[in-house]
Scaffold this active site. Structure first.
Site, mmCIF file in Angstrom:
data_model
loop_
_atom_site.group_PDB
_atom_site.id
_atom_site.type_symbol
_atom_site.label_atom_id
_atom_site.label_comp_id
_atom_site.label_asym_id
_atom_site.label_seq_id
_atom_site.Cartn_x
_atom_site.Cartn_y
_atom_site.Cartn_z
ATOM 1 N N GLU A 93 0.812 -1.220 0.000
ATOM 2 C CA GLU A 93 0.000 0.000 0.000
ATOM 3 C C GLU A 93 0.840 1.263 0.000
ATOM 4 O O GLU A 93 1.991 1.269 0.438
ATOM 5 C CB GLU A 93 -0.999 -0.004 1.160
ATOM 6 C CG GLU A 93 -0.395 0.024 2.533
ATOM 7 C CD GLU A 93 -1.478 0.101 3.616
ATOM 8 O OE1 GLU A 93 -2.110 -0.930 3.881
ATOM 9 O OE2 GLU A 93 -1.663 1.181 4.189
ATOM 10 N N CYS A 106 3.570 8.588 0.362
ATOM 11 C CA CYS A 106 4.262 7.715 1.298
ATOM 12 C C CYS A 106 4.297 6.317 0.675
ATOM 13 O O CYS A 106 3.253 5.760 0.360
ATOM 14 C CB CYS A 106 3.507 7.701 2.631
ATOM 15 S SG CYS A 106 4.205 6.531 3.800
ATOM 16 N N CYS A 113 7.420 -6.712 6.885
ATOM 17 C CA CYS A 113 8.579 -6.147 7.582
ATOM 18 C C CYS A 113 8.985 -7.108 8.684
ATOM 19 O O CYS A 113 8.136 -7.762 9.282
ATOM 20 C CB CYS A 113 8.215 -4.786 8.182
ATOM 21 S SG CYS A 113 9.592 -3.996 9.024
ATOM 22 N N CYS A 117 8.048 -3.983 15.312
ATOM 23 C CA CYS A 117 7.636 -2.907 16.233
ATOM 24 C C CYS A 117 6.236 -3.229 16.766
ATOM 25 O O CYS A 117 5.334 -3.590 15.990
ATOM 26 C CB CYS A 117 7.648 -1.557 15.521
ATOM 27 S SG CYS A 117 9.273 -1.149 14.848
ATOM 28 N N CYS A 120 2.778 -1.727 15.327
ATOM 29 C CA CYS A 120 2.684 -1.611 13.873
ATOM 30 C C CYS A 120 1.992 -2.815 13.240
ATOM 31 O O CYS A 120 2.353 -3.960 13.502
ATOM 32 C CB CYS A 120 4.093 -1.457 13.314
ATOM 33 S SG CYS A 120 4.150 -1.445 11.527
ATOM 34 N N GLY A 160 7.638 -1.675 5.711
ATOM 35 C CA GLY A 160 9.030 -2.054 5.461
ATOM 36 C C GLY A 160 10.022 -1.161 6.158
ATOM 37 O O GLY A 160 9.698 -0.046 6.554
ATOM 38 N N GLU A 161 11.216 -1.685 6.328
ATOM 39 C CA GLU A 161 12.326 -0.908 6.889
ATOM 40 C C GLU A 161 13.278 -0.613 5.721
ATOM 41 O O GLU A 161 13.976 -1.505 5.236
ATOM 42 C CB GLU A 161 13.021 -1.740 7.989
ATOM 43 C CG GLU A 161 14.391 -1.256 8.400
ATOM 44 C CD GLU A 161 14.472 0.216 8.762
ATOM 45 O OE1 GLU A 161 13.757 0.675 9.664
ATOM 46 O OE2 GLU A 161 15.289 0.933 8.124
ATOM 47 N N SER A 192 12.614 7.000 6.507
ATOM 48 C CA SER A 192 12.371 6.759 7.929
ATOM 49 C C SER A 192 12.879 5.374 8.323
ATOM 50 O O SER A 192 12.555 4.378 7.691
ATOM 51 C CB SER A 192 10.860 6.843 8.175
ATOM 52 O OG SER A 192 10.569 6.421 9.471
ATOM 53 N N SER A 215 12.577 6.506 13.844
ATOM 54 C CA SER A 215 11.460 6.098 14.700
ATOM 55 C C SER A 215 12.034 5.846 16.085
ATOM 56 O O SER A 215 12.651 4.815 16.322
ATOM 57 C CB SER A 215 10.855 4.787 14.187
ATOM 58 O OG SER A 215 10.309 4.983 12.922
ATOM 59 N N HIS A 217 10.358 6.729 19.447
ATOM 60 C CA HIS A 217 9.209 6.193 20.179
ATOM 61 C C HIS A 217 9.419 5.897 21.653
ATOM 62 O O HIS A 217 8.522 5.329 22.299
ATOM 63 C CB HIS A 217 8.648 4.928 19.500
ATOM 64 C CG HIS A 217 8.317 5.126 18.056
ATOM 65 N ND1 HIS A 217 7.584 6.196 17.605
ATOM 66 C CD2 HIS A 217 8.628 4.402 16.948
ATOM 67 C CE1 HIS A 217 7.466 6.121 16.290
ATOM 68 N NE2 HIS A 217 8.091 5.050 15.870
ATOM 69 N N CYS A 334 -0.846 2.797 9.029
ATOM 70 C CA CYS A 334 0.034 2.161 8.059
ATOM 71 C C CYS A 334 -0.106 0.641 8.088
ATOM 72 O O CYS A 334 -0.067 0.014 9.129
ATOM 73 C CB CYS A 334 1.451 2.585 8.413
ATOM 74 S SG CYS A 334 2.717 1.550 7.764
HETATM 75 S S1 SF4 Z 1 7.189 0.640 12.177
HETATM 76 FE FE1 SF4 Z 1 8.346 0.392 10.257
HETATM 77 S S2 SF4 Z 1 10.185 -0.753 10.892
HETATM 78 FE FE2 SF4 Z 1 8.698 -0.999 12.550
HETATM 79 S S3 SF4 Z 1 7.627 -2.907 12.071
HETATM 80 FE FE3 SF4 Z 1 6.417 -1.230 11.166
HETATM 81 S S4 SF4 Z 1 7.125 -1.080 9.066
HETATM 82 FE FE4 SF4 Z 1 8.650 -2.258 10.187
#
Ligand code: SF4
Length: 345
Positions: A93, A106, A113, A117, A120, A160-161, A192, A215, A217, A334
């Protein structure tokens, strides 16, 4: 024989590829223009290439063109969410957001991923695979085509990272900023990361003018470990040192993303600790009221708590904003559109 992903080739590579097919250099120029300037969705749109050449290209190449599975438009602020199908059937997406300063997209950098996290939705099924440069580019190309509007800003902040897909990310940035492509300014690109230290340093050494968003947090190592498993690998201070290095190499102000989770990281003490952590860094803190997902029990901090947190940072002379929620009516968080699609199918 494996087919060549031509939309991921830079101009020089494309010239070599066309030469290997016995084609003249000007054909590479035409093809590059069709892919990256005219944003052709299909080889058959390339009418100034002969039918014979198009046939040859179909036989030898993979032409990345994402299929729009779903497009949701917010009735509140015009934000658009796109669900795209890749050629192998995976879905990803992307989001188009409209701001006064221009349109921002974005994009996702991976299918799924593996960073885990806790807040997420994108990571719940783990990592399926990396996206190719062409698949990152085509999210923007298709959105520009479908919406009919120019895109000026890109954030690599979707599923994704990006620094876990480093080489493809770099290639994507080079193609996106190429003057013969969409020619997006490096300064209008934000990447990011959850904080993969060696790749932040590697990126710093590229000396690009892109914005690095971290990120974060959490205001200390212990709390970060609770929210982000990556913290077991890299201590929060190592991450911050890497951002100092990034600023030193590029002169670009760092953005820290801080998701406020009710009762977890939103106290006055957290704000004080956070101020002390980043106070010496040329930075901007972006507070994000966390988007609740049903698989986790996290809740959003209430409005007064968010304001108090912001005020505390401001008193400590930290640049801070609260991120405006975009597209609240179209499944904002997201990874949630993709997740609900996958659950249904
Ligand atoms: S916040 Fe970003 S890095 Fe962390 S799990 Fe979600 S997509 Fe992956």
């Amino acid at each position: 024989m494996e087919k060549t992903d031509i939309k991921s080739l830079d101009y020089e590579e494309l010239q070599q590829f066309m030469a290997s097919l016995g084609e003249k250099p000007f054909r590479a120029k035409q093809l590059y223009e069709w892919m990256h300037e005219k944003l052709a969705a299909d080889l058959d749109e390339m009418t100034n290439l002969s039918k014979g050449l198009r046939k040859k290209l179909k036989e030898t190449t993979d032409y990345t063109s994402l299929e729009v599975v779903e497009r949701l438009v917010s009735g509140i602020d015009g934000t658009e969410k796109y669900l795209f199908r890749l050629s192998d059937g995976n879905v990803i997406e992307s989001v188009l957001m409209r701001y006064h300063h221009g349109n921002s997209v974005c994009i996702s950098s991976q299918v799924g991923c593996r960073m885990g996290c806790r807040f997420c939705a994108s990571t719940l099924g783990g990592l399926t695979r990396n996206l190719k440069p062409s698949e990152m580019l085509d999210q923007i190309y298709r959105i520009q085509q479908v919406s009919g509007e120019r895109v000026s800003n890109i954030v690599v902040m979707g599923t994704g990272e990006p620094l876990d897909n480093y080489d493809n990310l770099l290639k994507f940035i080079r193609l996106l900023t190429d003057e013969h492509g969409l020619n997006i300014s490096q300064r209008n690109i934000t990447v990011s990361t959850c904080g993969i230290v060696e790749n932040i340093r590697r990126l710093a050494n590229e000396k690009l003018q892109i914005t690095l968003a971290i990120s974060l947090h959490a205001s200390n190592q212990e709390k970060r470990k609770e929210l982000m498993p990556i913290a077991y690998k890299y201590d929060i201070h190592e991450v911050l040192d890497a951002t100092r290095y990034y600023f030193g190499q590029t002169g670009r102000r760092i953005t820290f993303e801080y998701s406020l989770v009710g009762g977890v990281n939103d106290t006055e003490e957290d704000a004080r600790e956070l101020s002390a952590l980043v106070g010496d860094i040329n930075c901007h803190v972006n507070l994000i009221p966390v988007n609740p997902i049903k698989e986790r029990s996290y809740v959003q901090s209430n409005h007064a708590v968010i304001e108090a947190f912001k005020n505390k940072l401001e008193k400590n002379r930290i640049n801070v904003t609260i991120r405006r929620e975009m597209g609240r009516d179209i499944n904002g968080a997201c990874g949630q559109l993709r997740k609900s699609y996958m659950d249904e199918n």
